[in-house]
Design a protein around this motif. Structure first.
Motif, PDB file in Angstrom:
ATOM      1  N   HIS A 130      32.509  35.102  94.311  1.00  0.00           N
ATOM      2  CA  HIS A 130      31.299  34.578  93.626  1.00  0.00           C
ATOM      3  C   HIS A 130      30.191  34.265  94.415  1.00  0.00           C
ATOM      4  O   HIS A 130      30.306  33.969  95.456  1.00  0.00           O
ATOM      5  CB  HIS A 130      31.818  33.399  92.670  1.00  0.00           C
ATOM      6  CG  HIS A 130      32.631  33.536  91.565  1.00  0.00           C
ATOM      7  ND1 HIS A 130      32.176  34.279  90.523  1.00  0.00           N
ATOM      8  CD2 HIS A 130      34.014  33.269  91.153  1.00  0.00           C
ATOM      9  CE1 HIS A 130      33.417  34.474  89.581  1.00  0.00           C
ATOM     10  NE2 HIS A 130      34.494  33.940  90.280  1.00  0.00           N
ATOM     11  N   SER A 148      24.845  34.924  87.364  1.00  0.00           N
ATOM     12  CA  SER A 148      25.974  34.481  86.703  1.00  0.00           C
ATOM     13  C   SER A 148      26.183  35.403  85.387  1.00  0.00           C
ATOM     14  O   SER A 148      27.206  35.862  85.209  1.00  0.00           O
ATOM     15  CB  SER A 148      25.709  33.205  86.144  1.00  0.00           C
ATOM     16  OG  SER A 148      25.658  32.182  87.067  1.00  0.00           O
ATOM     17  N   GLU A 151      27.855  38.647  86.824  1.00  0.00           N
ATOM     18  CA  GLU A 151      29.474  38.278  87.272  1.00  0.00           C
ATOM     19  C   GLU A 151      30.116  38.296  86.085  1.00  0.00           C
ATOM     20  O   GLU A 151      31.378  38.820  86.168  1.00  0.00           O
ATOM     21  CB  GLU A 151      29.274  36.886  88.194  1.00  0.00           C
ATOM     22  CG  GLU A 151      28.800  37.070  89.403  1.00  0.00           C
ATOM     23  CD  GLU A 151      29.218  35.939  90.372  1.00  0.00           C
ATOM     24  OE1 GLU A 151      29.750  35.091  90.025  1.00  0.00           O
ATOM     25  OE2 GLU A 151      28.814  36.020  91.727  1.00  0.00           O
ATOM     26  N   ASN A 152      29.501  37.901  85.030  1.00  0.00           N
ATOM     27  CA  ASN A 152      30.768  37.720  83.756  1.00  0.00           C
ATOM     28  C   ASN A 152      30.805  39.253  83.000  1.00  0.00           C
ATOM     29  O   ASN A 152      31.725  39.717  82.700  1.00  0.00           O
ATOM     30  CB  ASN A 152      29.795  36.664  82.672  1.00  0.00           C
ATOM     31  CG  ASN A 152      29.964  35.481  83.029  1.00  0.00           C
ATOM     32  OD1 ASN A 152      30.514  34.859  83.623  1.00  0.00           O
ATOM     33  ND2 ASN A 152      28.748  34.689  82.396  1.00  0.00           N
ATOM     34  N   ASN A 155      33.160  41.083  85.778  1.00  0.00           N
ATOM     35  CA  ASN A 155      34.508  40.437  85.798  1.00  0.00           C
ATOM     36  C   ASN A 155      35.583  41.067  85.031  1.00  0.00           C
ATOM     37  O   ASN A 155      35.321  41.439  83.685  1.00  0.00           O
ATOM     38  CB  ASN A 155      34.428  38.833  85.265  1.00  0.00           C
ATOM     39  CG  ASN A 155      35.575  38.115  85.713  1.00  0.00           C
ATOM     40  OD1 ASN A 155      36.467  38.617  86.645  1.00  0.00           O
ATOM     41  ND2 ASN A 155      35.755  36.864  85.003  1.00  0.00           N
TER      42      ASN A 155
ATOM     43  N   ASN B 138      23.347  35.996  74.071  1.00  0.00           N
ATOM     44  CA  ASN B 138      24.304  35.495  74.945  1.00  0.00           C
ATOM     45  C   ASN B 138      23.573  34.281  75.551  1.00  0.00           C
ATOM     46  O   ASN B 138      22.831  33.523  74.924  1.00  0.00           O
ATOM     47  CB  ASN B 138      24.380  36.701  76.031  1.00  0.00           C
ATOM     48  CG  ASN B 138      23.316  36.886  76.752  1.00  0.00           C
ATOM     49  OD1 ASN B 138      22.644  35.747  77.367  1.00  0.00           O
ATOM     50  ND2 ASN B 138      22.830  38.025  76.833  1.00  0.00           N
TER      51      ASN B 138
END
Lengths: 162, 162
Positions: A130, A148, A151-152, A155, B138
């Motif tokens: 991360h 973020s 990364e979501n 992932n 989101n």
């Protein structure tokens, strides 16, 4: 220590991005990771971007002087966000027998995202830690939120975070 | 009328996404575009997503009944955001002699983004019209902003907007 992949790819850590979010902190984290790859005798690949604002040979085009880059490291120049696009990156990885890669660098939503999607699409397994990419604030989000947000997205579908 | 590509690819316009931003409006726009491709006798490809929440054969998995899908259209099922990943999409495009594609559908930041990056990386030229993808709000942005944000990322580097 997080598991090592078969190579570490460091994307576009050039002076042109020196004012991006937490650039110096990210270089420290990347240098720590580079050191672990060196100790394991695993190849380190630096991607270096070229475009009309980041012109080959110019000051802004240089990799940050604080980055632990050694002569034996591989450098792949690119002219597009996707580091595989019209470059020899895939050939270099195949020549080194690489099937798993770790990615870090900049910018999160441009070159990192494109290179991650393409690497996955080509069949590479991707490891990341991360907060190992960076970018600038944009019209919609501050840099930390962009990181973020992506990364979501990455992932599980594209990346195994550790 | 905006220029046609050699095929129109409609991504994941399934009932599972029926409450995404402007879903009905987007279907109307897509149907208009489908009609132009039909008149030119160009193939139309529907991508249909499968995962643990969108299970093959379930109601949510069905393509929207309002979509102008005909028997002769091609359907490519996928199990990953990237419509090229472990599917026959690339083979279908090559069999049809396709080098330029137009993309539309859902979701902007997941399947559309991944499929656009991969298609470009494989050498396809991509045409799009603005506001032809959709998604949900989101944690960081409302859907409209996510769409603008990604259109800006794609523009010029991956996609020619018209």
């Amino acid at each position: 220590m997080p598991k090592l992949a078969q190579t570490l790819i460091v994307i576009d850590m050039q002076k042109a991005l020196q004012y991006s979010y937490n650039f110096s902190g990210l270089i420290q984290s990347i240098n720590n990771r580079i050191s672990q790859y060196r100790q394991a005798n695993l190849p380190i690949i630096f991607i270096q971007h070229n475009d009309q604002d980041v012109v080959r040979g110019s000051e802004l085009w240089q990799l940050s002087g604080k980055l632990d880059k050694q002569k034996e490291d591989i450098v792949v120049e690119k002219f597009h966000p996707n580091a595989f696009y019209q470059t020899n990156l895939n050939k270099v990885l195949m020549q080194n027998g690489v099937r798993t890669i770790e990615l870090c660098g900049a910018q999160t939503e441009y070159c990192c995202n494109a290179t991650i999607v393409m690497a996955h699409g080509l069949g590479y397994k991707i490891l990341m830690e991360h907060d190992m990419t960076t970018t600038f604030d944009n019209d919609y989000m501050i840099a930390e939120d962009t990181i973020s947000f992506f990364e979501n997205i990455w992932n599980n579908s594209f990346v195994t975070f550790q």
